[in-house]
Design a protein around this motif. Structure first.
Motif, PDB file in Angstrom:
ATOM      1  N   CYS A 134       0.228   3.155   3.759  1.00 30.02           N
ATOM      2  CA  CYS A 134       0.674   2.591   5.044  1.00 30.02           C
ATOM      3  C   CYS A 134       1.804   1.570   4.890  1.00 30.02           C
ATOM      4  O   CYS A 134       2.411   1.169   5.862  1.00 30.02           O
ATOM      5  CB  CYS A 134      -0.502   1.954   5.777  1.00 30.02           C
ATOM      6  N   CYS A 152       0.865  -1.174   0.000  1.00 30.77           N
ATOM      7  CA  CYS A 152       0.000   0.000   0.000  1.00 30.77           C
ATOM      8  C   CYS A 152       0.910   1.236   0.000  1.00 30.77           C
ATOM      9  O   CYS A 152       1.859   1.298   0.783  1.00 30.77           O
ATOM     10  CB  CYS A 152      -0.891  -0.015   1.234  1.00 30.77           C
ATOM     11  N   CYS A 174      -6.138  -1.400  -0.025  1.00 33.34           N
ATOM     12  CA  CYS A 174      -5.558  -1.768   1.268  1.00 33.34           C
ATOM     13  C   CYS A 174      -6.691  -2.006   2.282  1.00 33.34           C
ATOM     14  O   CYS A 174      -7.603  -1.202   2.389  1.00 33.34           O
ATOM     15  CB  CYS A 174      -4.664  -0.638   1.755  1.00 33.34           C
ATOM     16  N   CYS A 232      -6.389   1.067   5.002  1.00 28.84           N
ATOM     17  CA  CYS A 232      -6.573   2.434   4.518  1.00 28.84           C
ATOM     18  C   CYS A 232      -7.927   2.650   3.842  1.00 28.84           C
ATOM     19  O   CYS A 232      -8.451   3.756   3.843  1.00 28.84           O
ATOM     20  CB  CYS A 232      -5.450   2.803   3.556  1.00 28.84           C
TER      21      CYS A 232
HETATM   22 ZN   LIG Z   1      -2.731   0.960   3.585  1.00 28.15          ZN
END
Ligand SMILES: [Zn+2]
Length: 200
Positions: free
Chosen positions: A61, A58, A71, A74
Motif C-alpha cells: 500500500c 509497505c 503494515c 495490510c
Molecule cells: Zn500496507
C-alpha cells in the motif's frame, strides 16, 4: 554579513533545501534551532535518524511501516480487504483514519500526474494498484485524489485502467472545495466526503 559567519550561512543553506519551508520562515526556524540546548538538539537529530533507519514503506500500500513489523493496514485481520481507498500521499490516510469512518485498505500513489513538475504515470504506484486489483478480491476502489486538475487527471487515468475489472469505482462526495486535499480538512468534512461517496 553572512560570509563572516560561515557556520550560520551553511545552516541556512542546508535548511533552504527543505521543501515547504517558506523563505519568510527560514530565519525563524533557524533561530529556533539555535536556541535549542544540546539535549534537545540530540533528540531532534536522533528522531530524524531513527525515522530513516526504522521506517520503510509497505510494498503493497506504500504507507509507512516500522521495519520491525508488518503494515498496520495490510496485515490487519479487522479491516475490509475488499475496498481500497486511493490517496496521493500518506498524510491523507491520517486524515481519513481520524474520522474512524473507514475500515478498508489504502493505496498511496506518491503524488499525482503532473507534466509541469515532471511527474509521470511511471513515477506513481499506479501499476502496483492495478496489480493489487488483479490479484486480490477487490469489490470497490475509492479514488480520493486531491480536487486539483492533476488529482482529477490521475483519477480519470486510474478509472480508465480499471474499467474492465468488474469493480465499483467511486470518488468522494461533491461539494469539496476546488484545490483541496483531505489532509487540510476537518474530521466531519472528511467523514462526509467518504460516507457520501458517489460512482466515479
Ligand atoms: Zn500496507
Amino acid at each position: 554579513m553572512l560570509q563572516d559567519l560561515p557556520t550560520l550561512s551553511h545552516l541556512l543553506k542546508v535548511l533552504q533545501q527543505v521543501p515547504y519551508l517558506a523563505s519568510k520562515n527560514l530565519y525563524r526556524v533557524t533561530g529556533h534551532f539555535l536556541t535549542m540546548n544540546e539535549a534537545q538538539m540530540e533528540q531532534f537529530c536522533g528522531a530524524l535518524l531513527a525515522a530513516k533507519k526504522k521506517l520503510a514503506k509497505c510494498v503493497t500500500c506504500f504507507y509507512w511501516r516500522e521495519i520491525s513489523s508488518e503494515c498496520i493496514f495490510c496485515s490487519s485481520q479487522k479491516r475490509d480487504t475488499t475496498i481500497i481507498c486511493v490517496v496521493e500521499t500518506w498524510q491523507e490516510i491520517l486524515a481519513i483514519e481520524k474520522t474512524k469512518g473507514y475500515n478498508g485498505l489504502y493505496h498511496v500513489l506518491g503524488g499525482s500526474i503532473s507534466p509541469l513538475e515532471g511527474i509521470g504515470i511511471e513515477d506513481l504506484t499506479i501499476a502496483s494498484l492495478i496489480e493489487r486489483v488483479e490479484k486480490n478480491d477487490i469489490a470497490e476502489i475509492i479514488l480520493a485524489t486531491n480536487q486539483t486538475p492533476e488529482g482529477e487527471a490521475t483519477a480519470i487515468y486510474i478509472a480508465r485502467k480499471l474499467k474492465d475489472k468488474n469493480i465499483t469505482i467511486s470518488c468522494l462526495a461533491r461539494g469539496l472545495p476546488v484545490g483541496s486535499s483531505l489532509e487540510g480538512m476537518d474530521r466531519l468534512t472528511v467523514f462526509k466526503a467518504l460516507s457520501e461517496r458517489r460512482p466515479f
